[in-house]
Design a protein around this motif. Structure first.
Motif, short mmCIF file in Angstrom:
data_model
loop_
_atom_site.label_atom_id
_atom_site.label_comp_id
_atom_site.label_asym_id
_atom_site.label_seq_id
_atom_site.Cartn_x
_atom_site.Cartn_y
_atom_site.Cartn_z
N ARG B 194 0.83 -1.20 0.00
CA ARG B 194 0.00 0.00 0.00
C ARG B 194 0.87 1.25 0.00
O ARG B 194 1.23 1.78 1.05
N ALA B 195 1.16 1.72 -1.19
CA ALA B 195 2.07 2.85 -1.35
C ALA B 195 1.55 4.10 -0.63
O ALA B 195 2.33 4.94 -0.21
N GLY B 196 0.22 4.23 -0.47
CA GLY B 196 -0.34 5.44 0.10
C GLY B 196 -0.29 5.53 1.62
O GLY B 196 -0.60 6.56 2.20
N LEU B 197 0.10 4.44 2.30
CA LEU B 197 0.01 4.41 3.76
C LEU B 197 0.91 5.42 4.45
O LEU B 197 0.51 6.07 5.41
N GLY B 198 2.15 5.55 3.95
CA GLY B 198 3.10 6.48 4.57
C GLY B 198 2.52 7.88 4.61
O GLY B 198 2.55 8.55 5.65
N ASN B 199 1.96 8.32 3.49
CA ASN B 199 1.35 9.65 3.43
C ASN B 199 0.13 9.76 4.34
O ASN B 199 -0.07 10.78 4.98
N PHE B 200 -0.66 8.69 4.37
CA PHE B 200 -1.85 8.71 5.24
C PHE B 200 -1.44 8.94 6.69
O PHE B 200 -2.00 9.78 7.38
N VAL B 201 -0.44 8.18 7.16
CA VAL B 201 -0.02 8.31 8.57
C VAL B 201 0.58 9.69 8.81
O VAL B 201 0.34 10.32 9.85
N LYS B 202 1.33 10.21 7.83
CA LYS B 202 1.93 11.54 7.97
C LYS B 202 0.82 12.58 8.18
O LYS B 202 0.89 13.40 9.10
N GLN B 203 -0.21 12.52 7.32
CA GLN B 203 -1.32 13.47 7.45
C GLN B 203 -2.08 13.27 8.75
O GLN B 203 -2.52 14.23 9.38
N LEU B 204 -2.21 11.99 9.16
CA LEU B 204 -2.89 11.68 10.41
C LEU B 204 -2.19 12.38 11.57
O LEU B 204 -2.84 13.03 12.41
N MET B 205 -0.88 12.29 11.62
CA MET B 205 -0.11 12.87 12.72
C MET B 205 -0.10 14.40 12.63
O MET B 205 -0.25 15.08 13.64
N GLU B 206 0.06 14.93 11.42
CA GLU B 206 0.14 16.39 11.26
C GLU B 206 -1.22 17.05 11.47
O GLU B 206 -1.30 18.16 11.99
N GLY B 207 -2.27 16.35 11.05
CA GLY B 207 -3.61 16.90 11.14
C GLY B 207 -4.02 17.21 12.57
O GLY B 207 -4.96 17.95 12.82
N ASP B 208 -3.29 16.62 13.51
CA ASP B 208 -3.65 16.78 14.92
C ASP B 208 -2.92 17.95 15.57
O ASP B 208 -3.21 18.31 16.70
N GLU B 209 -1.94 18.53 14.84
CA GLU B 209 -1.10 19.55 15.50
C GLU B 209 -1.64 20.96 15.33
O GLU B 209 -2.52 21.18 14.51
#
Lengths: 209, 209
Positions: B194-209
């Protein structure tokens, strides 16, 4: 067909649905055995010894670690937690899979153990962190300070997603449950998990002669 | 979520239900793309060019091999068979999985190719060889000699079972179809697919800041 039981590791930050998913998997497949953790923390109201946890003194816990009776163990918020080895090995020999509800530390240790070749590890992500916080708050049990602590721990937990075989985003419980079922069904069909296949093919070929 | 399409290799001896299973999988998931083989053999009654096979002259076939336009090819019973590369690569880029109905030689070549990291290979065994022979006979098309030849080829095919990721015993078509669906569903959820997972997690973490 003869096979060795798998060690299914389910990890996720608190509030991402892991406990609900674990319970649903256990309901779906009654051959699945759940690894009840040992802990030195005190029971909370409603928690049953031997069902939710094996409640253990710190001395007894350390003795279990010293005599290699813990598959993994870690300290979290000042308490010791661990997975007793004996029930897992008994289940494996009987061809039954064991489900572990452990954090990334537990997952790492089980993968690194002698049983690591039998591990299937699954990480469940929340759809978003605000959604995760909302779920923690609607439990209505914890102070702001406790929730802030849990959110910090969640971010640490999520940072280990890339160590897992499978990663699911739990934006729909039914869908995520179906995904988990597919993973378990498929992993059981992997050639290298099925000790009985060699004999089956041998009999298949000889039966024709 | 963004991902690269998989190459699903389905192999089995003739008569073990592979074609039926492939058709059912295609009906189940219309995002799945089927790899139509090229062949130098003559069309049989009812076979449609481009649907059952790409019927090709021996000269054209050899030119396709020479210019690296075949993902794999092999000679079987004096005819050339091969899998054209272009449609597979186009499907991969679009995030669509391709299903291959190929024998062990085709499977080996695709696994050994540059696309090998995207392969999921599944071998379907018959419940027994007498049962396999019965299925070949009830088709009612072939002479004893042809059937004896097919059974010899089947034994050769079965001898390669241990090269596959998954091995299924097809004693019940519905059950085997469910197993195939579980394998496809699970493989699509593997972290490293799943090539998109890294970006998903990055956005998940940044979206909370």
């Amino acid at each position: 067909m003869e096979r060795t039981g798998l060690l299914i590791i389910l990890s996720s930050p608190s509030g991402a649905g892991k406990s609900t998913l674990a319970r649903r998997l256990m309901d779906w497949d009654d051959s699945l055995s759940f690894s009840v953790s040992a802990t030195t923390r005190s029971p909370r109201p409603g928690e049953v010894d031997g069902q939710h946890y094996h409640f253990t003194s710190a001395d007894d816990f350390r003795e279990l670690v010293r005599t290699d009776q813990m598959l993994e163990h870690a300290e979290v918020f000042g308490n010791l937690y661990g997975s007793p080895r004996a029930p897992v090995e008994a289940a494996m020999r009987a061809g039954r899979d064991t489900l572990f509800d452990v954090d990334w530390q537990g997952g790492q240790q089980i993968r690194a153990s002698a049983l690591g070749g039998h591990v299937v590890s699954i990480f469940v992500l929340p759809p978003s962190l605000p959604e995760l916080e909302r779920r923690l708050r609607t439990r209505g049990q914890d102070s702001d300070e406790v929730i802030a602590g849990r959110m910090a721990k969640s971010r640490g937990e999520i940072s280990h997603w890339a160590e897992y075989d499978y990663v699911l985003v739990n934006d729909d419980l039914d869908r995520t449950e179906a995904d988990l079922r597919a993973i378990l069904s498929a992993e059981r069909l992997r050639r290298n998990r099925r000790a009985g296949l060699g004999n089956f093919v041998k009999q298949l070929m000889e039966g024709d002669e």
